[in-house]
Scaffold this active site. Structure first.
Site, PDB file in Angstrom:
ATOM      1  N   ARG A  96      30.094  12.300  18.751  1.00  0.00           N
ATOM      2  CA  ARG A  96      29.770  10.997  18.161  1.00  0.00           C
ATOM      3  C   ARG A  96      30.725   9.893  18.626  1.00  0.00           C
ATOM      4  O   ARG A  96      31.010   8.947  17.889  1.00  0.00           O
ATOM      5  CB  ARG A  96      29.748  11.086  16.630  1.00  0.00           C
ATOM      6  CG  ARG A  96      28.687  12.050  16.100  1.00  0.00           C
ATOM      7  CD  ARG A  96      28.598  12.044  14.586  1.00  0.00           C
ATOM      8  NE  ARG A  96      27.505  12.904  14.152  1.00  0.00           N
ATOM      9  CZ  ARG A  96      27.635  14.216  13.906  1.00  0.00           C
ATOM     10  NH1 ARG A  96      28.818  14.789  14.046  1.00  0.00           N
ATOM     11  NH2 ARG A  96      26.599  14.930  13.528  1.00  0.00           N
ATOM     12  N   VAL A  99      30.129  10.266  24.258  1.00  0.00           N
ATOM     13  CA  VAL A  99      30.389  11.075  25.447  1.00  0.00           C
ATOM     14  C   VAL A  99      29.082  11.541  26.094  1.00  0.00           C
ATOM     15  O   VAL A  99      28.898  11.418  27.314  1.00  0.00           O
ATOM     16  CB  VAL A  99      31.292  12.277  25.109  1.00  0.00           C
ATOM     17  CG1 VAL A  99      31.446  13.205  26.320  1.00  0.00           C
ATOM     18  CG2 VAL A  99      32.657  11.792  24.645  1.00  0.00           C
ATOM     19  N   LEU A 100      28.172  12.090  25.301  1.00  0.00           N
ATOM     20  CA  LEU A 100      26.906  12.556  25.870  1.00  0.00           C
ATOM     21  C   LEU A 100      26.127  11.397  26.475  1.00  0.00           C
ATOM     22  O   LEU A 100      25.576  11.513  27.583  1.00  0.00           O
ATOM     23  CB  LEU A 100      26.061  13.243  24.796  1.00  0.00           C
ATOM     24  CG  LEU A 100      24.680  13.716  25.269  1.00  0.00           C
ATOM     25  CD1 LEU A 100      24.799  14.743  26.385  1.00  0.00           C
ATOM     26  CD2 LEU A 100      23.871  14.299  24.113  1.00  0.00           C
ATOM     27  N   THR A 101      26.068  10.285  25.794  1.00  0.00           N
ATOM     28  CA  THR A 101      25.353   9.121  26.322  1.00  0.00           C
ATOM     29  C   THR A 101      25.939   8.692  27.662  1.00  0.00           C
ATOM     30  O   THR A 101      25.205   8.381  28.609  1.00  0.00           O
ATOM     31  CB  THR A 101      25.405   7.961  25.319  1.00  0.00           C
ATOM     32  OG1 THR A 101      24.731   8.357  24.117  1.00  0.00           O
ATOM     33  CG2 THR A 101      24.743   6.713  25.875  1.00  0.00           C
ATOM     34  N   SER A 125      18.563  22.794  24.579  1.00  0.00           N
ATOM     35  CA  SER A 125      19.108  23.588  23.484  1.00  0.00           C
ATOM     36  C   SER A 125      18.783  22.934  22.142  1.00  0.00           C
ATOM     37  O   SER A 125      18.510  23.624  21.160  1.00  0.00           O
ATOM     38  CB  SER A 125      20.618  23.740  23.636  1.00  0.00           C
ATOM     39  OG  SER A 125      21.245  22.475  23.731  1.00  0.00           O
ATOM     40  N   GLU A 126      18.824  21.598  22.090  1.00  0.00           N
ATOM     41  CA  GLU A 126      18.510  20.855  20.875  1.00  0.00           C
ATOM     42  C   GLU A 126      17.504  19.756  21.225  1.00  0.00           C
ATOM     43  O   GLU A 126      17.881  18.693  21.731  1.00  0.00           O
ATOM     44  CB  GLU A 126      19.788  20.274  20.258  1.00  0.00           C
ATOM     45  CG  GLU A 126      20.798  21.345  19.907  1.00  0.00           C
ATOM     46  CD  GLU A 126      21.743  20.904  18.796  1.00  0.00           C
ATOM     47  OE1 GLU A 126      21.316  20.160  17.904  1.00  0.00           O
ATOM     48  OE2 GLU A 126      22.901  21.321  18.841  1.00  0.00           O
ATOM     49  N   TYR A 130      17.463  15.369  23.440  1.00  0.00           N
ATOM     50  CA  TYR A 130      16.960  14.969  24.749  1.00  0.00           C
ATOM     51  C   TYR A 130      15.717  14.092  24.652  1.00  0.00           C
ATOM     52  O   TYR A 130      15.481  13.253  25.521  1.00  0.00           O
ATOM     53  CB  TYR A 130      16.743  16.210  25.613  1.00  0.00           C
ATOM     54  CG  TYR A 130      18.062  16.857  25.950  1.00  0.00           C
ATOM     55  CD1 TYR A 130      18.891  16.316  26.918  1.00  0.00           C
ATOM     56  CD2 TYR A 130      18.506  17.977  25.252  1.00  0.00           C
ATOM     57  CE1 TYR A 130      20.122  16.874  27.201  1.00  0.00           C
ATOM     58  CE2 TYR A 130      19.741  18.551  25.528  1.00  0.00           C
ATOM     59  CZ  TYR A 130      20.541  17.994  26.498  1.00  0.00           C
ATOM     60  OH  TYR A 130      21.768  18.541  26.766  1.00  0.00           O
ATOM     61  N   PHE A 420      17.550  28.058  33.987  1.00  0.00           N
ATOM     62  CA  PHE A 420      18.556  27.496  34.866  1.00  0.00           C
ATOM     63  C   PHE A 420      19.582  26.729  34.038  1.00  0.00           C
ATOM     64  O   PHE A 420      19.367  26.502  32.853  1.00  0.00           O
ATOM     65  CB  PHE A 420      17.952  26.579  35.938  1.00  0.00           C
ATOM     66  CG  PHE A 420      17.143  25.426  35.409  1.00  0.00           C
ATOM     67  CD1 PHE A 420      17.762  24.213  35.088  1.00  0.00           C
ATOM     68  CD2 PHE A 420      15.771  25.543  35.218  1.00  0.00           C
ATOM     69  CE1 PHE A 420      17.011  23.144  34.595  1.00  0.00           C
ATOM     70  CE2 PHE A 420      15.027  24.482  34.739  1.00  0.00           C
ATOM     71  CZ  PHE A 420      15.646  23.283  34.425  1.00  0.00           C
TER      72      PHE A 420
END
Length: 420
Positions: A96, A99-101, A125-126, A130, A420
């Site tokens: 939060r 970082v992912l963004t 995975s979630e 995505y 993959f």
């Protein structure tokens, strides 16, 4: 939000330590380079923040170079390069903080500037994460369980299936990854939604470690050959079990790759292995021929879940690389918060030969839709009309969603993608 810098991951040990912290699996006993060998060094990326733990990256991601089978003109098939997003993880202390963004923004810029047909693909995975970043579910998969010596009936395939030879080899044998990729490319040219990895990734997925071998046999590869050439394979291992003095082992099939006749020949070998009672096929498509061969799917099919997710990173390029089944002339208004270059109105035309083109326009939109909906329909087996009925897109001209479906649609659902 933190000040996040994303760039190439120079430290394989730090990359792997971050990945293992995120996924909390048993640590690998191999060297970082060997564990990560399927991901090219120049396709490993990391995020860093100024106040982060120096022992770890704030986040990591990798890319598998892939070949994806998509619709060609007039419902033919073609294979395109695509960027396979993988190993995505954010350090628990850095969640939060953007970082992912930041990593996905970096990934999208690299896909847009590279030779990836404008396509990023992944296994999610979630799913909720995505979907927010513009990925759409383009294919579904299920698990199939067959009993030993199951009867598989396909009269129209008998001549081709009987002409095949099958031979068992160790997964780690010399030249096996090259043979697997060659067979996958051959089969993928005939299978919508097929994903083909690079040789190094086949070697990585076929390699056993002390963790994967615990109480199990090594992985095996059953090749099918036609006229001396590999045309398909099954990657599997057996789990030994005895019940009341009788053999009750399971054949766990991770990948079954080939055209229908090849898969039939491979399956007939797998259901006839000694000391087993069942064969479990993972990652099978919802239109899989095995349901018809085995006489119905009531007792065969497992749960259905999402398989391949697609992101149209460079919208005009991705749509131009694909072929189409019918002419169309529509104005699409695309909502894309993560790739601003895709946002806005586009005139989408398909000519009589099945070639498509997107061009900027100020015209009134026929359809207003989020980019992930178009991504879901990209392989031609997810319906935009169904999305309209569900209230997920706005149709400004009656019949526009059906017109776009007619151009996009393929006669069979896309196959499930290998991992993959």
């Amino acid at each position: 939000m933190a000040d996040v810098h994303v760039g190439p991951a120079r430290d394989a040990r730090r990359f792997l330590d971050t990945d293992e912290l995120v996924w909390f699996a048993e640590p690998s006993r191999e060297s970082p380079e060997r564990t990560l060998s399927g991901i090219p060094e120049d396709q490993r990326f990391a995020a860093e923040v100024a106040d982060g733990d120096p022992s770890y990256y704030a986040g990591v991601y990798g890319v598998y170079p892939l070949t994806l089978t998509v619709p060609g003109r007039r419902q033919a098939l073609q294979q395109l390069p695509a960027s396979g997003l993988t190993f995505v993880g954010v350090h628990p202390d850095e969640r939060r903080r953007g970082v992912l963004t930041a990593m996905l923004r970096d990934h999208f810029e690299r896909v847009r500037g590279g030779d990836w047909s404008g396509l990023s693909v992944l296994h999610a995975s979630e799913p909720a994460i995505y979907g927010r970043h513009g990925y759409g579910v383009a294919s579904l998969e299920t698990r199939v369980t067959l009993t030993r010596r199951a009867t598989l009936t396909a009269p129209g395939l008998e001549p081709d299936a009987s002409a095949l030879q099958t031979r068992l080899v160790a997964a780690g044998g010399p030249g096996v990854p090259d043979r697997m990729r060659a067979a996958a490319l051959h089969a993928g040219a005939r299978t919508l939604g097929s994903v083909v990895r690079e040789v190094e990734a086949y070697a990585m997925f076929g390699r056993d470690t002390p963790q994967t071998l615990r109480d199990k046999e090594p992985q095996r590869i059953l090749f099918a050959t036609r006229d001396g050439s590999d045309v398909g394979y099954a990657r599997f291992r057996r789990q030994q079990k005895w019940e009341d003095g009788r053999p009750d082992g399971t054949v766990e099939v991770g990948e079954l790759v080939g055209d229908p006749a090849t898969e039939l020949a491979l399956l007939r070998r797998l259901v006839d292995l000694d000391l087993t009672s069942s064969v479990v096929l993972n990652g099978r498509g919802v239109d899989d021929s095995v349901f018809a061969w085995a006489g119905g799917d009531r007792s065969l099919r497992g749960p259905v879940w999402d398989s391949l997710w697609i992101r149209l990173v460079d919208l005009p390029l991705a749509m131009a690389r694909r072929g189409y089944a019918a002419p169309v002339d529509l104005v699409l208004e695309i909502e894309d918060a993560s790739c601003a270059w895709n946002q806005g109105r586009w005139r989408f035309t398909v000519d009589e030969e099945g070639a498509g083109r997107l061009a900027r326009t100020d015209g009134s939109p026929d359809l207003l839709l989020a980019t992930q909906l178009l991504a879901s329909a990209y392989l031609g087996s997810r319906s935009l009309e169904a999305a309209r009925v569900a209230g997920l897109l706005d149709e400004h001209r009656a019949g526009a969603a059906r017109d776009l479906d007619a151009a996009l649609r393929m006669p069979l659902a896309a196959a499930a993608a290998v991992g993959f």
